[in-house]
Scaffold this motif. Structure first.
Motif, mmCIF file in Angstrom:
data_model
loop_
_atom_site.group_PDB
_atom_site.id
_atom_site.type_symbol
_atom_site.label_atom_id
_atom_site.label_comp_id
_atom_site.label_asym_id
_atom_site.label_seq_id
_atom_site.Cartn_x
_atom_site.Cartn_y
_atom_site.Cartn_z
ATOM 1 N N ARG A 84 -13.303 22.360 -51.298
ATOM 2 C CA ARG A 84 -12.221 21.323 -51.317
ATOM 3 C C ARG A 84 -10.879 22.112 -51.346
ATOM 4 N N ARG A 85 -9.839 21.344 -50.787
ATOM 5 C CA ARG A 85 -8.250 21.803 -50.956
ATOM 6 C C ARG A 85 -7.679 20.541 -50.750
ATOM 7 N N ASP A 86 -6.238 20.754 -51.028
ATOM 8 C CA ASP A 86 -5.593 19.549 -50.854
ATOM 9 C C ASP A 86 -5.339 19.342 -49.187
ATOM 10 N N THR A 87 -5.715 18.123 -48.864
ATOM 11 C CA THR A 87 -5.705 17.819 -47.498
ATOM 12 C C THR A 87 -5.218 16.540 -47.116
ATOM 13 N N ASP A 88 -4.558 16.397 -45.763
ATOM 14 C CA ASP A 88 -4.048 15.171 -45.583
ATOM 15 C C ASP A 88 -5.033 14.596 -44.403
ATOM 16 N N LEU A 89 -5.712 13.572 -44.696
ATOM 17 C CA LEU A 89 -6.526 12.863 -43.802
ATOM 18 C C LEU A 89 -6.071 12.551 -42.586
ATOM 19 N N GLU A 90 -4.545 12.029 -42.617
ATOM 20 C CA GLU A 90 -4.228 11.638 -41.408
ATOM 21 C C GLU A 90 -3.942 12.690 -40.304
ATOM 22 N N GLN A 91 -3.396 13.892 -40.833
ATOM 23 C CA GLN A 91 -3.256 15.131 -40.119
ATOM 24 C C GLN A 91 -4.651 15.523 -39.192
ATOM 25 N N VAL A 92 -5.883 15.380 -40.283
ATOM 26 C CA VAL A 92 -7.113 16.022 -39.637
ATOM 27 C C VAL A 92 -7.718 14.982 -38.431
ATOM 28 N N CYS A 93 -7.435 13.654 -38.820
ATOM 29 C CA CYS A 93 -7.809 12.775 -37.654
ATOM 30 C C CYS A 93 -7.029 12.756 -36.589
ATOM 31 N N ARG A 94 -5.794 13.127 -36.731
ATOM 32 C CA ARG A 94 -4.887 13.149 -35.467
ATOM 33 C C ARG A 94 -5.213 14.280 -34.568
ATOM 34 N N ARG A 95 -5.538 15.694 -35.272
ATOM 35 C CA ARG A 95 -5.899 16.626 -34.344
ATOM 36 C C ARG A 95 -7.282 16.357 -33.747
ATOM 37 N N VAL A 96 -8.387 15.722 -34.527
ATOM 38 C CA VAL A 96 -9.534 15.386 -33.788
ATOM 39 C C VAL A 96 -9.201 14.559 -32.533
ATOM 40 N N LEU A 97 -8.247 13.450 -32.897
ATOM 41 C CA LEU A 97 -7.822 12.693 -31.605
ATOM 42 C C LEU A 97 -7.315 13.094 -30.451
ATOM 43 N N ASP A 98 -6.487 14.368 -30.911
ATOM 44 C CA ASP A 98 -5.929 14.997 -29.796
ATOM 45 C C ASP A 98 -6.885 15.848 -28.805
ATOM 46 N N GLU A 99 -7.946 16.376 -29.611
ATOM 47 C CA GLU A 99 -8.987 16.831 -28.687
ATOM 48 C C GLU A 99 -9.625 15.948 -27.980
ATOM 49 N N PHE A 100 -10.005 14.642 -28.384
ATOM 50 C CA PHE A 100 -10.549 13.771 -27.446
ATOM 51 C C PHE A 100 -9.787 13.126 -26.549
ATOM 52 N N THR A 101 -8.525 13.212 -26.717
ATOM 53 C CA THR A 101 -7.448 12.629 -25.670
ATOM 54 C C THR A 101 -7.379 13.506 -24.415
ATOM 55 N N ALA A 102 -7.554 14.821 -24.924
ATOM 56 C CA ALA A 102 -7.606 15.741 -23.705
ATOM 57 C C ALA A 102 -8.898 15.534 -22.915
ATOM 58 N N ILE A 103 -10.018 15.194 -23.646
ATOM 59 C CA ILE A 103 -11.453 15.181 -22.829
ATOM 60 C C ILE A 103 -11.631 13.598 -22.164
ATOM 61 N N TYR A 104 -11.129 12.792 -22.841
ATOM 62 C CA TYR A 104 -11.294 11.443 -22.226
ATOM 63 C C TYR A 104 -9.666 10.566 -21.976
ATOM 64 N N PRO A 105 -8.978 11.183 -21.022
ATOM 65 C CA PRO A 105 -7.707 10.775 -20.829
ATOM 66 C C PRO A 105 -7.721 9.135 -20.574
ATOM 67 N N ARG A 106 -8.645 8.544 -20.140
ATOM 68 C CA ARG A 106 -8.514 7.370 -19.583
ATOM 69 C C ARG A 106 -9.141 6.367 -20.795
ATOM 70 N N ARG A 107 -9.484 6.871 -21.907
ATOM 71 C CA ARG A 107 -10.095 6.038 -23.047
ATOM 72 C C ARG A 107 -9.026 5.833 -24.085
ATOM 73 N N PRO A 108 -8.494 4.586 -24.432
ATOM 74 C CA PRO A 108 -7.372 4.479 -25.430
ATOM 75 C C PRO A 108 -8.013 4.574 -26.818
ATOM 76 N N LEU A 109 -7.333 5.242 -27.674
ATOM 77 C CA LEU A 109 -7.761 5.732 -28.997
ATOM 78 C C LEU A 109 -6.720 5.128 -29.773
ATOM 79 N N GLN A 110 -6.613 4.288 -30.621
ATOM 80 C CA GLN A 110 -5.636 3.618 -31.573
ATOM 81 C C GLN A 110 -5.808 3.955 -32.708
ATOM 82 N N LEU A 111 -4.832 4.577 -33.521
ATOM 83 C CA LEU A 111 -4.827 5.009 -35.102
ATOM 84 C C LEU A 111 -3.703 4.151 -35.710
#
Length: 613
Positions: free
Chosen positions: A454-481
């Motif tokens: 564990r360390r101090d972590t911002d869950l929003e930033q973790v999720c946005r990085r993951v979503l960026d990767e999926f957006t690049a792979i699935y550009p046509r699938r809408p992901l709403q955060l």
């Protein structure tokens, strides 16, 4: 009057001399003589000789004072016939007095009627008590003459007949009941009169609404002994009969359930110590206790020695606690000496004060289930060992393949087909690497050694990085955060990225491609909440309880975490969330779609921090 009669007469005799022309003849009367019988009624009579009644009354002599109360009656009638009493309680004496004047004298005849009056008073009290009992009785009490007319009916009987006592007395059953009911009642009456002894029977009205238990007997004349009528007492037993039928039906259901389930049922009465077993005992374990030997000791002796302390502790803890149910597993000896695994579940019937009074239990033979569990556990351990070896040994070759593909991709003058092939090699290698990591994580999770730093972590930033990767792979699938509130916590960022990536990949793989994947992150009472929702065919309700178990791949429409192939993704998701001392659950319906929900404490106690850089 002769002296012999005067002395031997069984009655008290008193001779008074009357004063001539006195306005108060009794008061002025002089006590002349009294026989010996008088002293039994008036103990001090021998002291009254030569005294006027007025003087005796003034002295408080009770008999004389009572006699003087009749002065006016004597003056008007010239004679007297009345009752006098003196004394209290058991000492009270009641005297019948006849007074007749003769030749200037007054002769008093005294007769002791105390016993008669006591008997009459006793009869009066008994009659009053009888009337009170009849009036207050909840049973119908009645009497009839030989013509069937009611001569007595109490209020309870009148209410049962739906009439008042006034409308019943003097009437027969034909005037009160329906013809069929009246005929049946009259037949019973004739049977009692013919038998001339009490008879008891049950009678149900034709409507089938009430059931009566009646006892009837004959009434006889006290002097002649001739039958003069009959009496009866009827009790409404409708509720009792209903309970009897319900009990019979319950017992029948119990026997059917015992036969259908093949469970061994037992009933232990703590007050009497009696313990009864169902017939399935012989069918399941091959042994039936002898009559009178089915005690707690008989049961305890057949429990495996290693399991006895635990089974008895569970039973005693349940009895001493407040819970009414308990369950335990132990080995129970069969008639052939082998042991069967049994699952025992029971209920404790307690008194209003909470004391156990009766225990009812059911023993299910789960030996086959235990055997299958052990086989499954052995297979799982074998698979885990193989997975651990494979995932460890594949690590180096996969790294070499990926690095080689990356180096070859840097070469000049590659044709498009060659570049596509190298890209496919690298992507496939990356996918297989993820699978090997999942297999290694599953082995570590089984051993309880899944590392989380564990360390101090911002869950929003973790999720946005993951979503960026999926957006690049699935550009046509809408992901709403959607994010609300604080998203900071003390977590392992890489592990949470792994969790989030698995859930989003799972939603993309199984969700409706025309509908967006929605992710919500919000602060809820000091804990972090995260939900991933996808629309599409819901998960089969039968699979939901097992979705997070390892190697659960399911059928059509079933969900697995991304990475996909051996059914470990959601198992690893659950173990990683638990490693953060959080919780994960899933709900799925046609209206809501499928939602995976996480709850993460921001600062879990006893967590391991990342070392300082």
């Amino acid at each position: 009057m002769t002296s012999s009669f005067w002395s031997l007469a069984p009655y008290g005799l008193v001779l008074l001399r009357l004063a001539a022309n006195s306005p108060t003849p009794l008061q002025e009367a002089l006590w002349i003589q009294a026989n010996s019988a008088t002293r039994r009624l008036v103990p001090d009579a021998h002291l009254f000789l030569g005294l006027h009644l007025r003087d005796l009354g003034d002295k408080g002599e009770p008999f004389v004072r009572e006699l003087l109360r009749w002065e006016e009656a004597f003056k008007s009638q010239g004679s007297l016939s009345t009752e006098l009493s003196h004394g209290e309680g058991e000492a009270r004496v009641v005297i019948h007095v006849d007074a007749h004047p003769r030749a200037g004298h007054l002769l008093l005849w005294l007769r002791d009627i105390t016993a008669e009056r006591r008997e009459l008073e006793s009869l009066r009290r008994e009659r009053e008590l009888f009337q009170r009992v009849i009036h207050c009785a909840s049973d119908a009490i009645f009497a009839k003459d030989l013509d069937g007319r009611y001569t007595l009916i109490n209020p309870a009987g009148a209410r049962a007949m739906g009439a008042s006592p006034v409308d019943i007395i003097g009437h027969g059953d034909q005037d009160i009941f329906l013809p069929e009911d009246a005929s049946a009642t009259r037949a019973h009456d004739q049977e009692v009169l013919a038998a001339q002894r009490p008879l008891t029977y049950e009678d149900e009205d034709l409507a089938g609404q009430r059931v009566w238990l009646s006892t009837k007997g004959v009434l006889r004349d006290e002097k002649t002994g001739a039958v003069t009528g009959l009496f009866g007492i009827s009790r409404d037993i409708t509720e009792r009969k209903r309970l009897e039928r319900a009990l019979q039906e319950s017992e029948a259901r119990y026997r059917l359930v015992a036969r259908a389930t093949r469970d061994v049922l037992w009933d232990w009465n703590l007050g009497s110590g009696e313990m009864n077993w169902s017939t399935a005992l012989g069918e399941v374990f091959g042994e039936v206790p002898e009559e009178g030997s089915a005690s707690l000791g008989w049961w305890r002796e057949r429990i495996h020695l290693d399991d006895q302390p635990r089974a008895l502790r569970a039973l005693h803890a349940a009895m001493e606690g407040r819970d009414d149910h308990w369950s335990s597993e132990y080995r129970f000896r069969r008639a052939d000496g082998t042991y069967a695994w049994v699952l025992e579940r029971g209920y404790i019937d307690r008194s209003p004060e909470g004391r156990p009074e009766r225990l009812i239990g059911a023993m299910m033979d789960v030996s086959e289930h235990k055997r299958r569990e052990e086989e499954t556990a052995r297979e799982a351990r074998l698979v885990e060992r193989v997975l651990g070896i494979v995932s460890h040994d594949l690590g180096s070759p996969l790294s070499a393949i990926r690095l080689s593909a990356q180096m070859l991709a840097q070469a000049p003058n590659l044709t498009p087909a060659q570049r596509t092939a190298l890209s496919r090699i690298e992507e496939t290698t990356r996918r297989v690497t993820r699978l090997t990591h999942q297999m290694l994580d599953s082995v570590r999770a089984r051993d309880g050694n899944l590392p989380v730093v564990r360390r101090d972590t911002d869950l929003e930033q973790v999720c946005r990085r993951v979503l960026d990767e999926f957006t690049a792979i699935y550009p046509r699938r809408p992901l709403q955060l959607t994010v609300e509130g604080n998203t900071q916590g003390h977590w392992d960022a890489d592990r949470l990225a792994q969790v989030f990536s698995n859930l989003v990949g799972n939603a993309l793989e199984h969700g409706d491609e025309s509908r967006p994947i929605t992710i919500q992150i919000w602060d809820a009472a000091g804990v972090q909440r995260l939900e991933v929702n996808s629309q599409g065919k819901p998960i089969d309700a039968a699979l939901l309880p097992h979705l997070f178990e390892p190697f659960r791949s399911g059928g059509h429409g079933a969900h697995r975490a991304s990475g996909r192939g051996v059914g470990l993704g959601l198992f690893i998701v659950r173990e990683l969330v638990r490693a953060h001392q959080g919780e994960v659950e899933v709900r799925s319906s046609p209206e809501e779609g499928t939602t995976f929900a996480l709850v993460l404490p921001r600062h879990a106690p006893g967590a391991t921090d990342a070392p300082d850089a």
